[in-house]
Design a protein around this motif. Structure first.
Motif, PDB file in Angstrom:
ATOM      1  N   PHE A  37       4.624  -2.285   0.686  1.00 31.01           N
ATOM      2  CA  PHE A  37       3.297  -1.728   0.481  1.00 31.01           C
ATOM      3  C   PHE A  37       3.454  -0.289   0.024  1.00 31.01           C
ATOM      4  O   PHE A  37       4.509   0.315   0.190  1.00 31.01           O
ATOM      5  CB  PHE A  37       2.486  -1.787   1.794  1.00 31.01           C
ATOM      6  N   ARG A  38       2.393   0.254  -0.542  1.00 31.64           N
ATOM      7  CA  ARG A  38       2.466   1.651  -0.953  1.00 31.64           C
ATOM      8  C   ARG A  38       1.123   2.318  -0.728  1.00 31.64           C
ATOM      9  O   ARG A  38       0.077   1.657  -0.705  1.00 31.64           O
ATOM     10  CB  ARG A  38       2.889   1.766  -2.408  1.00 31.64           C
ATOM     11  N   GLN A  39       1.183   3.615  -0.559  1.00 30.04           N
ATOM     12  CA  GLN A  39      -0.034   4.393  -0.374  1.00 30.04           C
ATOM     13  C   GLN A  39       0.103   5.699  -1.117  1.00 30.04           C
ATOM     14  O   GLN A  39       1.000   6.502  -0.819  1.00 30.04           O
ATOM     15  CB  GLN A  39      -0.322   4.636   1.107  1.00 30.04           C
ATOM     16  N   ALA A  40      -0.776   5.914  -2.071  1.00 31.82           N
ATOM     17  CA  ALA A  40      -0.827   7.151  -2.829  1.00 31.82           C
ATOM     18  C   ALA A  40      -1.825   8.098  -2.155  1.00 31.82           C
ATOM     19  O   ALA A  40      -2.737   7.643  -1.448  1.00 31.82           O
ATOM     20  CB  ALA A  40      -1.246   6.868  -4.265  1.00 31.82           C
ATOM     21  N   PRO A  41      -1.694   9.398  -2.380  1.00 35.06           N
ATOM     22  CA  PRO A  41      -2.617  10.357  -1.764  1.00 35.06           C
ATOM     23  C   PRO A  41      -4.065  10.036  -2.098  1.00 35.06           C
ATOM     24  O   PRO A  41      -4.412   9.812  -3.267  1.00 35.06           O
ATOM     25  CB  PRO A  41      -2.184  11.687  -2.379  1.00 35.06           C
ATOM     26  N   GLY A  42      -4.888   9.972  -1.065  1.00 39.61           N
ATOM     27  CA  GLY A  42      -6.308   9.729  -1.262  1.00 39.61           C
ATOM     28  C   GLY A  42      -6.680   8.291  -1.548  1.00 39.61           C
ATOM     29  O   GLY A  42      -7.847   7.998  -1.815  1.00 39.61           O
ATOM     30  N   LYS A  43      -5.709   7.400  -1.484  1.00 36.54           N
ATOM     31  CA  LYS A  43      -5.977   5.989  -1.775  1.00 36.54           C
ATOM     32  C   LYS A  43      -5.608   5.120  -0.577  1.00 36.54           C
ATOM     33  O   LYS A  43      -4.840   5.506   0.295  1.00 36.54           O
ATOM     34  CB  LYS A  43      -5.193   5.533  -3.003  1.00 36.54           C
ATOM     35  N   ASP A  44      -6.149   3.920  -0.549  1.00 37.16           N
ATOM     36  CA  ASP A  44      -5.825   2.968   0.499  1.00 37.16           C
ATOM     37  C   ASP A  44      -4.423   2.393   0.286  1.00 37.16           C
ATOM     38  O   ASP A  44      -3.912   2.365  -0.832  1.00 37.16           O
ATOM     39  CB  ASP A  44      -6.833   1.822   0.513  1.00 37.16           C
ATOM     40  N   ARG A  45      -3.846   1.917   1.372  1.00 40.43           N
ATOM     41  CA  ARG A  45      -2.563   1.236   1.261  1.00 40.43           C
ATOM     42  C   ARG A  45      -2.759  -0.077   0.513  1.00 40.43           C
ATOM     43  O   ARG A  45      -3.745  -0.790   0.743  1.00 40.43           O
ATOM     44  CB  ARG A  45      -2.001   0.965   2.650  1.00 40.43           C
TER      45      ARG A  45
END
Length: 122
Positions: A37-45
């Motif tokens: 999984f990944r999570q970018a700043p300000g975004k949902d996983r």
């Protein structure tokens, strides 16, 4: 002690490649679905890819199909994510997780690593 540890992240230029590793201790990954999984700043996983316990079933999110490949090494108790042709929008913290169902839904996973940063930038 049960633990998942990701490694292999870093800074790479657009078009470059990285291979992430997810190594387990206290947990035999051969018996689990493992997801990335990944999570970018300000975004949902968001789910990236997952591989079933027998490696018979592999799923990819549409945005990585043809660029990323998931695999496992049972002897090393490790799951890999080979990432090719990386794009700036792939920049995120990448997490591996272990669970019972081969779906790209983070709610279905019980064990998580601490994450590794991937930054794609020129």
């Amino acid at each position: 002690q049960l633990q998942l540890v990701e490694s292999g992240g870093g800074l790479v230029q657009p078009g470059g490649s990285l291979r992430l590793s997810c190594a387990a201790s206290g947990l035999n990954l051969a018996y689990y679905t493992v997801g990335w999984f990944r999570q970018a700043p300000g975004k949902d996983r968001e789910g990236v890819s997952c591989i079933s316990s027998l490696s018979a079933n592999i799923k990819y999110a549409d945005f990585v199909k043809g660029r990323f490949a998931i695999s496992r090494d049972i002897a090393k108790n490790t799951v890999y994510l080979q990432m090719n042709n990386l794009k700036p929008e792939d920049t995120a913290i990448y997490y591996c997780a272990a669970g019972d169902r081969n779906e790209l839904d983070s709610n279905l996973y019980d064990y998580w690593g601490q994450g590794t940063q991937v930054t794609v930038s020129s």
